[in-house]
Enzyme design. Structure first.
Site, PDB file in Angstrom:
ATOM      1  N   PHE A 141       0.855  -1.189   0.000  1.00 15.15           N
ATOM      2  CA  PHE A 141       0.000   0.000   0.000  1.00 15.15           C
ATOM      3  C   PHE A 141       0.892   1.241   0.000  1.00 15.15           C
ATOM      4  O   PHE A 141       1.775   1.370   0.844  1.00 15.15           O
ATOM      5  CB  PHE A 141      -0.930   0.037   1.231  1.00 15.15           C
ATOM      6  CG  PHE A 141      -1.936   1.143   1.151  1.00 15.15           C
ATOM      7  CD1 PHE A 141      -3.134   0.968   0.477  1.00 15.15           C
ATOM      8  CD2 PHE A 141      -1.673   2.388   1.709  1.00 15.15           C
ATOM      9  CE1 PHE A 141      -4.066   2.008   0.367  1.00 15.15           C
ATOM     10  CE2 PHE A 141      -2.584   3.434   1.602  1.00 15.15           C
ATOM     11  CZ  PHE A 141      -3.778   3.240   0.935  1.00 15.15           C
ATOM     12  N   ASP A 226       9.320   2.486   1.470  1.00 10.67           N
ATOM     13  CA  ASP A 226       8.153   3.176   2.008  1.00 10.67           C
ATOM     14  C   ASP A 226       8.127   2.921   3.515  1.00 10.67           C
ATOM     15  O   ASP A 226       7.763   1.841   3.972  1.00 10.67           O
ATOM     16  CB  ASP A 226       6.875   2.649   1.337  1.00 10.67           C
ATOM     17  CG  ASP A 226       5.621   3.342   1.843  1.00 10.67           C
ATOM     18  OD1 ASP A 226       5.642   3.871   2.973  1.00 10.67           O
ATOM     19  OD2 ASP A 226       4.606   3.337   1.122  1.00 10.67           O
ATOM     20  N   LYS A 255       2.672   9.534   8.584  1.00 12.77           N
ATOM     21  CA  LYS A 255       1.999   8.984   9.773  1.00 12.77           C
ATOM     22  C   LYS A 255       2.532   9.514  11.114  1.00 12.77           C
ATOM     23  O   LYS A 255       2.129  10.574  11.535  1.00 12.77           O
ATOM     24  CB  LYS A 255       2.035   7.460   9.710  1.00 12.77           C
ATOM     25  CG  LYS A 255       1.089   6.911   8.607  1.00 12.77           C
ATOM     26  CD  LYS A 255       0.457   5.632   9.016  1.00 12.77           C
ATOM     27  CE  LYS A 255      -0.450   5.032   7.943  1.00 12.77           C
ATOM     28  NZ  LYS A 255      -1.839   5.429   8.115  1.00 12.77           N
TER      29      LYS A 255
HETATM   30  C1  LIG Z   1       2.918   2.150   3.884  1.00  8.13           C
HETATM   31  C2  LIG Z   1       2.024   3.293   3.540  1.00  8.13           C
HETATM   32  N1  LIG Z   1       2.375   4.110   2.538  1.00  8.13           N
HETATM   33  C3  LIG Z   1       1.597   5.163   2.202  1.00  8.13           C
HETATM   34  C4  LIG Z   1       0.421   5.434   2.845  1.00  8.13           C
HETATM   35  C5  LIG Z   1      -0.421   6.606   2.439  1.00  8.13           C
HETATM   36  O1  LIG Z   1      -0.332   7.599   3.395  1.00  8.13           O
HETATM   37  P1  LIG Z   1      -1.378   8.803   3.427  1.00  8.13           P
HETATM   38  O2  LIG Z   1      -2.705   8.222   3.753  1.00  8.13           O
HETATM   39  O3  LIG Z   1      -0.854   9.725   4.483  1.00  8.13           O
HETATM   40  O4  LIG Z   1      -1.366   9.419   2.074  1.00  8.13           O
HETATM   41  C6  LIG Z   1       0.015   4.610   3.900  1.00  8.13           C
HETATM   42  C7  LIG Z   1      -1.252   4.860   4.599  1.00  8.13           C
HETATM   43  O5  LIG Z   1      -1.802   4.025   5.258  1.00  8.13           O
HETATM   44  C8  LIG Z   1       0.843   3.514   4.255  1.00  8.13           C
HETATM   45  O6  LIG Z   1       0.503   2.687   5.249  1.00  8.13           O
END
Ligand SMILES: Cc1ncc(COP(=O)(O)O)c(C=O)c1O
Length: 397
Positions: A141, A226, A255
Site C-alpha cells: 500500500f 516506504d 503517519k
Molecule cells: C505504507 C504506507 N504508505 C503510504 C500510505 C499513504 O499515506 P497517506 O494516507 O498519508 O497518504 C500509507 C497509509 O496508510 C501507508 O501505510
C-alpha cells in the site's frame, strides 16, 4: 436523539461517503485513550491510525506546537524557515544515507509520489531515459493519488480509476526470483515496504531487502523504501530498513512523523537528490513551521534510544500475549505477525466483526487485509494496557 446520532446524521448529509465509518464520534484523547461523545472511554491501540506515536495530546508536542503557533504559522518555501531545517537535520543524520537531503510534504501518498518522480528523473539524468518502470509488491500500500494507487498492487484500490498511469509492475512480496524476472531495460526502481502494513502486517522475509539492494546495485536501479507506517522508532530503530543493515537510495515518511499533525517527508542521498533541482517539485504546505516543529518534538522523544528499546520489548510482550491467545484459541487465531509496535493478529474469519465487538468492548484497532486485526499502539502504551487490549480482543473473538 443522542449527540452521537445527531453528529452522524449531519455527517451523512455533507461528507463524501468514501469511508466505512464506525458509529462513534471521538471527541477527546489523552495518552493511549480516547473518549466518545457519550463519555465512553476506549483504549486506542491503533493510535489515530499509526499516527499518534507519543499518544494523544502529548504535552511535549503540544508545548512545542503552541509556541510555534504564537510565532509563525506559515511561510512559502521560497523562503527559509528554521523548523523544517531542524527536522531535516534530524532525519538526514539518522538515515545514514550519503549526503542525505529531505523534502517535506503533507502525507504518505505525497512522500511516495516524490519517490516516484525522483526515480524517473534520476534515471533520465543518468542518461537512462527509457528506465521509467517501478517494481512494487502484491499486497503493498502506497497511497491514493493516481500514481501511488497504481504503485499499490491491490486491484480493489484501483478499480474504476482506469486508465492508470503507466510504469508500474508487480511482484509477489518476498519473492526475489519474481523480481529478477521483471527486470529489463525499462526498470528504474524498486519500491517496497519493510513491513507491509495495510496488506496484513507482513514483515519482509529475512534477507529480502538486502537481496533487493543487491539487485538494484547490479542493475543501476534505485531502491526506494516506504517507511510511512514503520518509521520514527516504531519497530525499535528510527527506520525499519535499519534492522536489515541496508541503505536505500531514498525513503518516505509520514503517519507518526507529526504525532498526528499532517506532515510527510522524502529523504534521499545527495547523488539521487540532484535529479530534483529548483523548480522540479514542490508543495505549498510542505515543511510548514507548525507541523515541522511538532515533528521535531515528536522525533526527539520517539527516537530516544530508551524509547525505541522499549518499543521493541513491548512488541515482544505483545507477541507473547498473542501467541498465548493463539495457543488457547487455535481455531480462531491463525497467525501473529509484526515487529515492535506494529502488530497483526490474523483470525480465521470475520475480522471486521471481531473489530466491531472490540469497539463495543472499549478497544480500538483496525483491519489490515481481509483477516488481520492491526495494532499500532502509541509508544506511551504500558504493558498493562497492552494486556488489557489483548484481553478485550479475546473476549471479542
Ligand atoms: C505504507 C504506507 N504508505 C503510504 C500510505 C499513504 O499515506 P497517506 O494516507 O498519508 O497518504 C500509507 C497509509 O496508510 C501507508 O501505510
Amino acid at each position: 436523539m443522542s449527540r452521537t446520532d445527531e453528529v452522524i446524521a449531519r455527517a451523512k448529509q455533507v461528507l463524501l461517503l468514501n469511508y466505512k465509518q464506525q458509529p462513534v464520534v471521538l471527541v477527546r484523547g489523552e495518552g493511549a485513550y480516547v473518549w466518545d461523545a457519550e463519555g465512553r472511554r476506549y483504549l486506542d491501540l491503533i493510535a489515530g491510525i499509526a499516527t499518534c506515536a507519543l499518544g494523544h495530546c502529548h504535552p511535549g508536542v503540544i508545548a512545542a506546537a503552541k509556541q510555534q503557533l504564537d510565532t509563525l504559522w506559515h511561510v512559502s518555501n521560497v523562503f527559509y524557515s528554521e523548523p523544517q531545517i531542524a527536522l531535516a537535520e534530524r532525519l538526514t543524520k539518522a538515515s545514514g544515507l550519503p549526503g542525505a537531503r529531505a523534502f517535506f510534504c503533507n502525507s504518505g501518498a505525497e512522500a511516495n509520489e516524490a519517490l516516484i518522480k525522483l526515480a524517473r528523473r534520476c534515471q533520465r539524468e543518468r542518461g537512462q531515459k527509457d528506465r521509467f518502470e517501478i517494481i512494487t509488491f502484491e499486497g503493498g500500500f502506497h497511497g491514493r493519488t493516481l500514481a501511488t494507487v497504481t504503485a499499490t498492487a491491490q486491484p480493489k484500490y484501483q478499480q474504476g480509476f482506469e486508465p492508470l498511469p503507466q510504469g508500474f509492475v508487480y511482484a509477489p512480496y518476498g519473492d526475489l526470483d519474481a523480481v529478477k524476472r521483471l527486470l529489463g531495460p525499462q526498470t528504474a526502481a524498486i519500491l517496497v515496504e519493510p513491513i507491509q502494513g495495510e496488506g496484513g502486517v507482513r514483515p519482509a522475509p529475512k534477507g529480502f531487502l538486502a537481496g533487493l539492494q543487491q539487485l538494484c546495485a547490479q542493475h543501476g536501479l534505485l531502491l526506494l523504501l516506504d517507511e510511512v507506517q514503520t518509521g520514527i522508532g516504531r519497530t525499535g530503530k528510527p527506520f525499519a530498513f535499519q534492522h536489515e543493515g541496508i541503505t536505500p537510495d531514498a525513503f518516505s515518511l509520514a503517519k507518526s512523523l507529526g504525532n498526528g499533525l499532517p506532515i510527510g517527508a522524502m529523504v534521499c542521498s545527495d547523488e539521487v537528490g540532484k535529479a530534483l533541482p529548483s523548480g522540479t517539485h514542490g508543495s505549498t504546505f510542505g515543511g510548514n513551521p507548525v507541523t515541522a516543529t511538532a515533528a521535531c518534538a515528536t522525533w526527539d522523544l520517539a527516537t530516544a534510544p530508551e524509547t525505541m528499546k522499549e518499543n521493541e520489548a513491548k512488541g515482544e510482550h505483545l507477541r507473547d500475549l498473542a501467541e498465548a491467545l493463539k495457543a488457547r484459541r487455535p481455531e480462531r487465531v491463525k497467525d501473529v505477525r509484526g515487529r515492535g509496535l506494529l502488530f497483526g493478529i490474523e483470525v480465521d474469519t470475520g475480522a471486521a466483526d471481531v473489530l466491531a465487538r472490540c469497539r463495543v468492548n472499549g478497544l480500538l484497532a483496525n483491519l489490515a487485509g481481509e483477516k488481520t486485526v492491526r495494532f499500532a499502539p502509541a509508544y506511551v502504551t504500558t504493558r498493562e494496557q497492552l494486556g488489557e487490549g489483548l484481553a478485550i480482543f479475546e473476549r471479542s473473538l
